[in-house]
Design an enzyme around this catalytic site. Sequence first.
Site, PDB file in Angstrom:
ATOM      1  CE1 TYR A 228     -16.097  -2.100  -7.118  1.00  0.00           C
ATOM      2  CE2 TYR A 228     -15.922  -4.012  -8.549  1.00  0.00           C
ATOM      3  CZ  TYR A 228     -16.528  -2.811  -8.215  1.00  0.00           C
ATOM      4  OH  TYR A 228     -17.564  -2.328  -8.982  1.00  0.00           O
TER       5      TYR A 228
ATOM      6  CB  ILE B 296       4.867  -4.443   8.064  1.00  0.00           C
ATOM      7  CG1 ILE B 296       5.332  -5.899   8.174  1.00  0.00           C
ATOM      8  CG2 ILE B 296       5.126  -3.899   6.660  1.00  0.00           C
ATOM      9  CD1 ILE B 296       4.618  -6.852   7.260  1.00  0.00           C
TER      10      ILE B 296
ATOM     11  NE  ARG C  68      -4.588   1.766   2.678  1.00  0.00           N
ATOM     12  CZ  ARG C  68      -4.416   2.935   2.069  1.00  0.00           C
ATOM     13  NH1 ARG C  68      -4.882   3.117   0.854  1.00  0.00           N
ATOM     14  NH2 ARG C  68      -3.776   3.922   2.671  1.00  0.00           N
TER      15      ARG C  68
ATOM     16  CB  THR D 245      -0.915   0.008   1.235  1.00  0.00           C
ATOM     17  OG1 THR D 245      -1.671  -1.194   1.259  1.00  0.00           O
ATOM     18  CG2 THR D 245      -1.859   1.192   1.199  1.00  0.00           C
ATOM     19  CB  THR D 246       3.677   2.298   2.207  1.00  0.00           C
ATOM     20  OG1 THR D 246       2.906   1.917   3.343  1.00  0.00           O
ATOM     21  CG2 THR D 246       4.404   3.593   2.519  1.00  0.00           C
TER      22      THR D 246
ATOM     23  CE  LYS E 226       1.238  -3.860   6.572  1.00  0.00           C
ATOM     24  NZ  LYS E 226       1.574  -3.023   5.386  1.00  0.00           N
TER      25      LYS E 226
ATOM     26  CE1 TYR F  92      -1.721  -4.729   4.731  1.00  0.00           C
ATOM     27  CE2 TYR F  92      -1.204  -4.492   2.403  1.00  0.00           C
ATOM     28  CZ  TYR F  92      -1.451  -3.926   3.631  1.00  0.00           C
ATOM     29  OH  TYR F  92      -1.437  -2.557   3.769  1.00  0.00           O
TER      30      TYR F  92
END
Length: 290
Positions: A109, A205, A140, A46-47, A163, A135
């Site tokens: 989604y 993380i 999100r 994401t980052t 994570k 993850y």
Amino acid sequence: MADFGRLLTAMVTPFDDKGELSLERTTALVEYLIEHQTEGLVVAGTTGESPTLSKDEKLKLFEHVVKVVDGRIPVIVGTGSNNTAESVEFSRKAEALGVDGIMIVAPYYNKPNQEGLYQHFKTIAESINVPVMIYNIPGRSSVNITAETIIRLSEIDNITSVKEASGNLDQMAAIIRGTSDDFILYSGDDGLTLPVLSIGGHGVISVASHVIGDGMSNMIQDFLSGNHEDAAKQHLKYLPVMRELFAAPSPVPVKALLSQVGVETGPVRLPMVDLTEEEKSSLTKIFKEL
């Protein structure tokens, strides 16, 4: 056990001033992070603005980071999507580049149920040989991988860690309690690093480690060595910066701070936009106070 370390950095993706992938700036960032106690890199998460990177850019980035790191620390790369077959194909390509692990995000989604999530991760994991990190980021992806599903997935040989960015300590505790000792849980939120360690989590993380890596490392080591009071003091000290790094959509604030400490990583890509002057002022003020 696939132990990637205690302090991993969810690395931003460096761009040049025109917004194109910059391998030169990537090299400088990797060296800077290793110098400041990062024990592992998570690339194109994401980052790392993964939604705006093409597959070719990601593969070029993976290959370059593996080359620069040269075995000094583990390199874990994000290859997941909401298309299982596509994730399998892309994970195989990443594995061939010599990465140390694969991170698979919860499908976004299309909102699968828990059995669909299980089959998604199982199918990808069984298609590759390197360790797989789940993850979980419901904020999100709009779906939460439940503790029960993660426990079930942990029984697959090469699914070795998660994570956890749900922010739910009860869920994290259930995962730690229900999995074997060699399954690793990482906090996906900087502000929960110490609480997660206190319930048996392995590490974090981190986004904040881009700019306070030494401090984050010291806090973790103090906790592990039994200096819980000092660890708590450091947690409280760094918490304002951790929060400010998410006051605007990430990774916009951390890229701005990196520039202030002399590590240029370029702009963000649309639909992300730069900080407003007010946001910059607030971020700078809190960082200077630290």
